[in-house]
Design a protein around this motif. Structure first.
Motif, PDB file in Angstrom:
ATOM      1  N   HIS A  61       0.827  -1.155   0.176  1.00 13.06           N
ATOM      2  CA  HIS A  61       0.082  -0.089  -0.027  1.00 13.06           C
ATOM      3  C   HIS A  61       0.805   1.275   0.045  1.00 13.06           C
ATOM      4  O   HIS A  61       0.213   2.286  -0.019  1.00 13.06           O
ATOM      5  N   LEU A  62       2.358   1.001   0.308  1.00 15.71           N
ATOM      6  CA  LEU A  62       3.030   2.212   0.219  1.00 15.71           C
ATOM      7  C   LEU A  62       3.768   2.445  -1.021  1.00 15.71           C
ATOM      8  O   LEU A  62       4.293   3.610  -1.387  1.00 15.71           O
ATOM      9  N   MET A  63       3.714   1.405  -1.994  1.00 16.40           N
ATOM     10  CA  MET A  63       4.464   1.466  -3.347  1.00 16.40           C
ATOM     11  C   MET A  63       4.058   2.467  -4.166  1.00 16.40           C
ATOM     12  O   MET A  63       2.712   2.754  -4.295  1.00 16.40           O
ATOM     13  N   ASN A  64       4.833   3.544  -4.591  1.00 23.25           N
ATOM     14  CA  ASN A  64       4.490   4.623  -5.853  1.00 23.25           C
ATOM     15  C   ASN A  64       3.515   5.578  -5.351  1.00 23.25           C
ATOM     16  O   ASN A  64       2.937   6.079  -6.161  1.00 23.25           O
ATOM     17  N   GLU A  65       3.560   5.720  -3.748  1.00 24.61           N
ATOM     18  CA  GLU A  65       2.546   6.647  -3.436  1.00 24.61           C
ATOM     19  C   GLU A  65       3.405   7.882  -2.889  1.00 24.61           C
ATOM     20  O   GLU A  65       4.410   7.670  -2.272  1.00 24.61           O
ATOM     21  N   PRO A  66       3.279   9.103  -3.382  1.00 22.28           N
ATOM     22  CA  PRO A  66       3.951  10.256  -3.079  1.00 22.28           C
ATOM     23  C   PRO A  66       3.906  10.560  -1.587  1.00 22.28           C
ATOM     24  O   PRO A  66       2.820  10.593  -1.042  1.00 22.28           O
ATOM     25  N   GLN A  67       4.946  10.555  -0.887  1.00 18.92           N
ATOM     26  CA  GLN A  67       4.851  11.023   0.649  1.00 18.92           C
ATOM     27  C   GLN A  67       6.142  11.635   0.915  1.00 18.92           C
ATOM     28  O   GLN A  67       7.205  11.670   0.194  1.00 18.92           O
ATOM     29  N   LYS A  68       6.062  12.041   2.139  1.00 20.79           N
ATOM     30  CA  LYS A  68       7.494  12.782   2.919  1.00 20.79           C
ATOM     31  C   LYS A  68       8.421  11.649   3.519  1.00 20.79           C
ATOM     32  O   LYS A  68       8.133  10.717   3.852  1.00 20.79           O
ATOM     33  N   PHE A  69       9.647  12.036   3.241  1.00 21.21           N
ATOM     34  CA  PHE A  69      10.732  11.334   3.653  1.00 21.21           C
ATOM     35  C   PHE A  69      11.733  12.427   4.266  1.00 21.21           C
ATOM     36  O   PHE A  69      11.640  13.477   4.108  1.00 21.21           O
ATOM     37  N   ALA A  70      12.462  11.827   5.633  1.00 13.84           N
ATOM     38  CA  ALA A  70      13.458  12.716   6.218  1.00 13.84           C
ATOM     39  C   ALA A  70      14.671  12.115   5.770  1.00 13.84           C
ATOM     40  O   ALA A  70      15.240  10.882   5.651  1.00 13.84           O
ATOM     41  N   LEU A  71      15.638  13.215   5.351  1.00 14.31           N
ATOM     42  CA  LEU A  71      17.088  12.828   5.213  1.00 14.31           C
ATOM     43  C   LEU A  71      18.005  12.341   6.272  1.00 14.31           C
ATOM     44  O   LEU A  71      17.959  13.038   7.135  1.00 14.31           O
ATOM     45  N   ILE A  72      18.419  11.297   6.341  1.00 13.30           N
ATOM     46  CA  ILE A  72      19.214  10.867   7.719  1.00 13.30           C
ATOM     47  C   ILE A  72      20.797  10.801   7.294  1.00 13.30           C
ATOM     48  O   ILE A  72      21.269  10.867   8.491  1.00 13.30           O
ATOM     49  N   LYS A  73      21.106  10.631   6.075  1.00 13.36           N
ATOM     50  CA  LYS A  73      22.524  10.517   5.899  1.00 13.36           C
ATOM     51  C   LYS A  73      22.814  10.793   4.440  1.00 13.36           C
ATOM     52  O   LYS A  73      22.123  10.228   3.474  1.00 13.36           O
ATOM     53  N   LEU A  74      23.762  11.454   4.160  1.00 14.46           N
ATOM     54  CA  LEU A  74      24.287  12.016   2.744  1.00 14.46           C
ATOM     55  C   LEU A  74      25.809  11.523   2.713  1.00 14.46           C
ATOM     56  O   LEU A  74      26.690  11.850   3.622  1.00 14.46           O
ATOM     57  N   ASP A  75      26.115  10.966   1.404  1.00  9.46           N
ATOM     58  CA  ASP A  75      27.676  10.608   1.378  1.00  9.46           C
ATOM     59  C   ASP A  75      27.834  11.170  -0.073  1.00  9.46           C
ATOM     60  O   ASP A  75      27.600  10.645  -1.174  1.00  9.46           O
ATOM     61  N   LYS A  76      28.665  12.254   0.261  1.00  9.21           N
ATOM     62  CA  LYS A  76      28.981  13.330  -1.040  1.00  9.21           C
ATOM     63  C   LYS A  76      29.821  12.317  -1.926  1.00  9.21           C
ATOM     64  O   LYS A  76      29.792  12.709  -3.281  1.00  9.21           O
ATOM     65  N   VAL A  77      30.862  11.536  -1.508  1.00 17.07           N
ATOM     66  CA  VAL A  77      31.771  11.038  -1.955  1.00 17.07           C
ATOM     67  C   VAL A  77      31.260   9.830  -2.989  1.00 17.07           C
ATOM     68  O   VAL A  77      31.559   9.728  -4.143  1.00 17.07           O
ATOM     69  N   ARG A  78      30.435   9.001  -2.426  1.00 19.21           N
ATOM     70  CA  ARG A  78      29.825   7.872  -3.161  1.00 19.21           C
ATOM     71  C   ARG A  78      28.574   8.264  -3.675  1.00 19.21           C
ATOM     72  O   ARG A  78      27.890   7.506  -4.600  1.00 19.21           O
ATOM     73  N   GLY A  79      28.015   9.515  -3.435  1.00 17.36           N
ATOM     74  CA  GLY A  79      26.679   9.965  -4.107  1.00 17.36           C
ATOM     75  C   GLY A  79      25.565   9.174  -3.554  1.00 17.36           C
ATOM     76  O   GLY A  79      24.667   9.126  -4.253  1.00 17.36           O
ATOM     77  N   ASN A  80      25.681   8.808  -2.332  1.00 14.82           N
ATOM     78  CA  ASN A  80      24.552   7.876  -1.760  1.00 14.82           C
ATOM     79  C   ASN A  80      23.595   8.919  -0.666  1.00 14.82           C
ATOM     80  O   ASN A  80      24.155   9.644   0.046  1.00 14.82           O
ATOM     81  N   ALA A  81      22.353   8.592  -0.834  1.00 15.23           N
ATOM     82  CA  ALA A  81      21.505   9.198   0.167  1.00 15.23           C
ATOM     83  C   ALA A  81      20.637   8.426   0.845  1.00 15.23           C
ATOM     84  O   ALA A  81      20.263   7.294   0.334  1.00 15.23           O
ATOM     85  N   CYS A  82      20.393   8.322   2.154  1.00 15.50           N
ATOM     86  CA  CYS A  82      19.765   7.435   3.242  1.00 15.50           C
ATOM     87  C   CYS A  82      18.359   8.313   3.729  1.00 15.50           C
ATOM     88  O   CYS A  82      18.728   9.360   4.220  1.00 15.50           O
ATOM     89  N   VAL A  83      17.129   7.689   3.664  1.00 16.76           N
ATOM     90  CA  VAL A  83      16.111   8.474   3.967  1.00 16.76           C
ATOM     91  C   VAL A  83      15.296   7.714   4.972  1.00 16.76           C
ATOM     92  O   VAL A  83      15.278   6.352   5.216  1.00 16.76           O
ATOM     93  N   SER A  84      14.408   8.433   5.664  1.00 15.87           N
ATOM     94  CA  SER A  84      13.432   7.482   6.865  1.00 15.87           C
ATOM     95  C   SER A  84      12.196   7.938   6.610  1.00 15.87           C
ATOM     96  O   SER A  84      11.708   9.299   6.595  1.00 15.87           O
ATOM     97  N   ARG A  85      11.188   7.285   6.695  1.00 19.31           N
ATOM     98  CA  ARG A  85       9.817   7.356   6.697  1.00 19.31           C
ATOM     99  C   ARG A  85       9.555   7.346   8.116  1.00 19.31           C
ATOM    100  O   ARG A  85       8.533   8.296   8.515  1.00 19.31           O
ATOM    101  N   ARG A  86      10.048   6.691   8.756  1.00 16.27           N
ATOM    102  CA  ARG A  86       9.511   6.513  10.408  1.00 16.27           C
ATOM    103  C   ARG A  86       9.598   7.790  11.035  1.00 16.27           C
ATOM    104  O   ARG A  86       9.039   8.110  12.035  1.00 16.27           O
ATOM    105  N   GLU A  87      10.806   8.630  10.824  1.00 19.52           N
ATOM    106  CA  GLU A  87      11.064   9.901  11.286  1.00 19.52           C
ATOM    107  C   GLU A  87       9.946  10.823  11.444  1.00 19.52           C
ATOM    108  O   GLU A  87       9.438  11.564  12.352  1.00 19.52           O
ATOM    109  N   ILE A  88       9.548  10.879  10.082  1.00 19.48           N
ATOM    110  CA  ILE A  88       8.108  11.691   9.598  1.00 19.48           C
ATOM    111  C   ILE A  88       6.924  11.354  10.789  1.00 19.48           C
ATOM    112  O   ILE A  88       6.315  12.112  11.196  1.00 19.48           O
ATOM    113  N   ILE A  89       6.758  10.027  10.440  1.00 12.19           N
ATOM    114  CA  ILE A  89       5.440   9.537  11.470  1.00 12.19           C
ATOM    115  C   ILE A  89       5.808   9.770  12.958  1.00 12.19           C
ATOM    116  O   ILE A  89       4.850  10.189  13.567  1.00 12.19           O
ATOM    117  N   SER A  90       7.142   9.445  13.343  1.00  7.78           N
ATOM    118  CA  SER A  90       7.336   9.869  14.938  1.00  7.78           C
ATOM    119  C   SER A  90       7.043  11.227  15.042  1.00  7.78           C
ATOM    120  O   SER A  90       6.767  11.334  16.424  1.00  7.78           O
TER     121      SER A  90
END
Length: 574
Positions: A159-188
Motif C-alpha cells: 500500500h506504500l508503493m509508488n505513493e508520493p509521501q514525505k521522507f526525512a534525509l538521515i544520511k548523505l555520502d557526497k563521495v559515493r553519492g548515496n542518500a539514506c532516507v527515513s519514513r519512520r522519523e516523519i511518522i514519529s
C-alpha cells in the motif's frame, strides 16, 4: 589587412572591450553544468548550441525521453547538461543531461539536509535490507532501510508503493553519492506532536479509569490508556507486597485503575501507580496474627503456587509446597481457580521486608498426626496397595489420603524380598505393622514380616561355638547355602570357612542335600545375623583331641605313622 599601431585611440579601446566581454561569456570548464539551446532534432539525436564551443554537443533522444523531458524536445528549448569533455579523440564534445539532473538533484538534497527539511518521494522498488525511493523533484534514487519504513513492523508494504509521501534525509555520502532516507522519523515527529498534546491533559494525582495491561518488562508493567497513550507502572508501584515480576499480579488484557504520580513533558512520559490507590496495609499489619486462619482470595495462579489477597493491596504468595499435606509438587491450577476464597494460616509477618507468608495445608488437620493418634507404632493395620515400584509397596490405610511405605526387605524374613514383591499388585489388601512414624518428614513405614513369627528366634537358646546340624541347599564359588534343621532361614557358609586345610575348602565337594555339622561363630540378635562355620567345628574338634590325647604329634612312634609323610617326599623326588 589594416594593422593598428596606436592602440590608445578610441576605436582600439572599444574593440578591446568588446573582445574581453565575448571571451568571458565563452569561458567553459569540464565537469560543470552548462545550458544548451536545441538547434536541431533528428530521429535519434538532439543537437545543442552552446556558446563558446567549437562544435555542437549531441544528446541521445531516448535519454531525454527516459528523463521525462519529451515535452522539452523542441527547437529553441534550453536543456541543462554536464560537460564531461570539451574535446575527445575524435574532436567531439561529450555532454550528459542525466548526470546534470543528478548533480542538480544532489544540490537540492544537500540543501534540504542542511535545513532539516523533509523531501517528497515515492517508494519504487524493494531491495536487500530495505527499499529504493525516488526523489519527485529531481528523480534521484535514495535508500530506505527496512527499519526506517515505519514505527511498527510491517509485513506488507504494497500500500506504500509508488505513493508520493514525505521522507526525512538521515544520511548523505557526497563521495559515493548515496542518500539514506527515513519514513519512520516523519511518522514519529507527527506522533510526538500529538503525544505532547495528549500528555498536557494529565496532571499528578489524576485517576485513570480502566487502563489495559499491554505488556511486561523486568522493571514494570505497561498500560494502554484510551488507545492514545502508553504509561508505565514501575515494579515498586504495583503492590505494597513484594513483587518479583509484573506477571505475578497482572494478566495481559486486564483492566485496572491507575493514579498519575509523575508527568515528564520533555521525555513525554507519564508515570502511574496502582498501590497508591489504596492505603498501605502494612501500616496496620499488627491486626493480623500468626497461626490464625484467614480467608484469602486467589488473584493469580502460577506454576509454583498462587498469589492470594488478604485485603486490597496486600497480596502474598501461597507456595505449592504449602498447598497439601500429602500431595508433593501439586499444581495450584488443579486445586483452585482465580476468584476462589480459601482458608489459609499466616506463618510469617516481616514488616521491614514487607512480606507475609501463608499456608493452606496448615488450615487443615494434619493426616499424619491423625494417623499417629489412631495407629501408634506397633499397631497392626490393614492397608490397600495403591502403588508399587521396583523395591517397595505403598499402602493406603482407612482412606486417610496418606501412603504408608513398605520396603521389600520388610515383606519376608528370607533373603528373597524382591521375589516376594512380585506376588503383590494394586488393590491387594495386606495386614501390616506400623514400624515408624516421622511427622517432620511426613513418612510412615510399615512391615509385613513383623506380623509373623521371626524364624531367627530359633537361635534364642543357641550360643557361640555351639554345634548344629544343617542341610546344604546349594553351592557356588562363594560358599555354601545351608538351612539349620527346624529353621526356616537360609545362611551362607563362606568359602574360607569350609575347612582348615585350604585344599579342602572347596564348595564343589558338596552336591547339595547333604546333612553336615557346623559351629556358630557369631550371633547378633539386634541385626538378626548368625555366622556359621565348618572350619570352626574342625578347630574345636582338634582342640578337644589335643586336650584329650596329649601333644599334636603323639602316636608317631606307632608302625606306619609316618607313611603319608614318606610318600609325599617320594612323589616330590619323582
Amino acid at each position: 589587412m589594416e594593422i593598428y599601431k596606436d592602440l590608445s585611440n578610441p576605436k582600439s579601446k572599444e574593440f578591446e572591450k568588446l573582445l574581453n566581454s565575448q571571451l568571458s561569456k565563452n569561458t567553459i570548464e569540464e565537469g560543470k553544468v552548462i545550458d544548451g539551446k536545441i538547434n536541431k532534432i533528428t530521429e535519434k539525436f538532439v543537437f545543442l548550441f552552446v556558446e563558446g564551443l567549437k562544435s555542437e554537443p549531441v544528446l541521445d533522444i531516448n535519454e531525454l525521453k527516459s528523463m521525462g523531458l519529451s515535452e522539452s524536445i523542441k527547437v529553441g528549448e534550453t536543456i541543462s547538461v554536464l560537460l564531461e569533455k570539451i574535446e575527445d579523440k575524435n574532436g567531439d564534445v561529450i555532454v550528459s543531461a542525466s548526470k546534470a539532473l543528478k548533480i542538480k538533484g544532489w544540490d537540492k538534497l544537500v540543501e534540504a539536509y542542511e535545513k532539516k527539511e523533509p523531501i517528497m518521494g515515492k517508494i519504487v522498488s524493494k531491495c536487500k535490507g530495505g527499499c529504493i525511493v525516488e526523489h519527485l523533484d529531481t528523480g534521484s534514487l535514495m535508500f530506505l532501510p527496512g527499519s526506517q519504513i515505519s514505527d511498527k513492523p510491517l509485513k506488507d508494504i504494497s500500500h506504500l508503493m509508488n505513493e508520493p509521501q514525505k521522507f526525512a534525509l538521515i544520511k548523505l555520502d557526497k563521495v559515493r553519492g548515496n542518500a539514506c532516507v527515513s519514513r519512520r522519523e516523519i511518522i514519529s515527529s507527527f506522533k510526538k506532536e500529538d503525544k505532547a498534546k495528549i500528555i498536557e491533559k494529565y496532571k499528578v494525582g489524576d485517576i485513570i479509569k480502566g487502563a489495559e495491561v499491554k505488556g511486561y518488562s523486568s522493571f514494570g508493567c505497561f498500560f494502554n490508556v484510551n488507545n492514545e497513550l502508553d504509561v508505565l507502572v514501575h515494579l515498586q508501584e504495583i503492590s505494597y507486597s513484594r513483587v518479583n515480576h509484573p506477571d505475578e499480579v497482572f494478566n495481559i488484557g486486564e483492566k485496572h485503575d491507575l493514579k498519575v504520580i509523575s508527568v515528564d513533558k520533555e521525555k513525554l512520559q507519564v508515570g502511574c501507580s496502582v498501590k497508591q490507590l489504596s492505603p498501605d496495609p502494612f501500616e496496620h499489619i499488627e491486626n493480623y496474627e500468626l497461626k490464625k486462619v484467614y480467608k484469602v482470595k486467589v488473584v493469580k495462579i502460577m506454576d509454583f503456587g498462587a498469589f492470594c489477597e488478604l485485603e486490597p493491596g496486600l497480596t502474598t504468595l501461597l507456595h505449592s509446597s504449602e498447598l497439601s499435606w500429602t500431595k508433593k509438587n501439586v499444581s495450584a491450577k488443579k486445586m483452585f481457580k482465580v476468584g476462589d476464597e480459601i482458608d489459609c494460616v499466616i506463618t510469617e509477618i516481616d514488616k521491614d521486608k514487607r512480606r507475609v507468608a501463608i499456608s493452606h495445608r496448615l488450615a487443615k488437620d494434619n493426616p499424619f498426626e491423625i494417623f499417629e493418634k489412631k495407629f501408634p507404632v506397633g499397631t497392626i493395620v490393614e492397608g490397600v496397595v495403591v502403588n508399587k515400584n521396583e523395591y517397595s509397596l505403598f499402602l493406603n490405610v482407612e482412606n486417610l489420603e496418606i501412603d504408608a511405605f513398605l520396603h521389600c526387605n520388610d515383606l519376608t524374613y528370607l533373603n528373597n524380598g524382591e521375589d516376594e514383591l512380585k506376588k503383590y499388585k494394586k488393590g491387594d489388601k495386606i495386614k501390616v505393622k506400623v514400624l515408624e512414624i516421622k511427622l517432620s518428614d511426613q513418612k510412615i513405614r510399615v512391615g509385613l514380616r513383623q506380623t509373623r513369627p521371626d524364624p531367627f528366634d530359633w537361635f534364642k537358646d543357641k550360643k557361640i561355638n555351639q554345634i548344629i546340624t544343617v542341610k546344604i541347599i546349594s553351592s557356588d564359588n562363594k560358599g555354601l547355602i545351608v538351612r539349620p534343621e527346624e529353621c526356616e532361614m537360609d545362611f551362607v557358609i563362606k568359602k574360607n570357612q569350609i575347612a582348615i586345610n585350604t585344599a579342602d575348602a572347596r564348595p564343589s565337594r558338596f552336591t547339595g542335600g547333604e546333612r553336615i555339622d557346623c559351629a556358630i561363630s557369631d550371633l547378633d540378635f539386634d541385626k538378626r545375623r548368625a555366622t556359621l562355620s565348618i572350619k570352626l567345628l574342625e578347630e574345636l574338634e582338634k582342640k578337644e583331641a589335643l586336650e584329650k590325647y596329649g601333644a599334636e604329634d603323639s602316636g608317631k612312634n606307632l608302625p606306619f605313622s609316618s607313611l603319608s609323610t614318606e610318600l609325599s617326599k617320594k612323589n616330590k623326588k619323582k
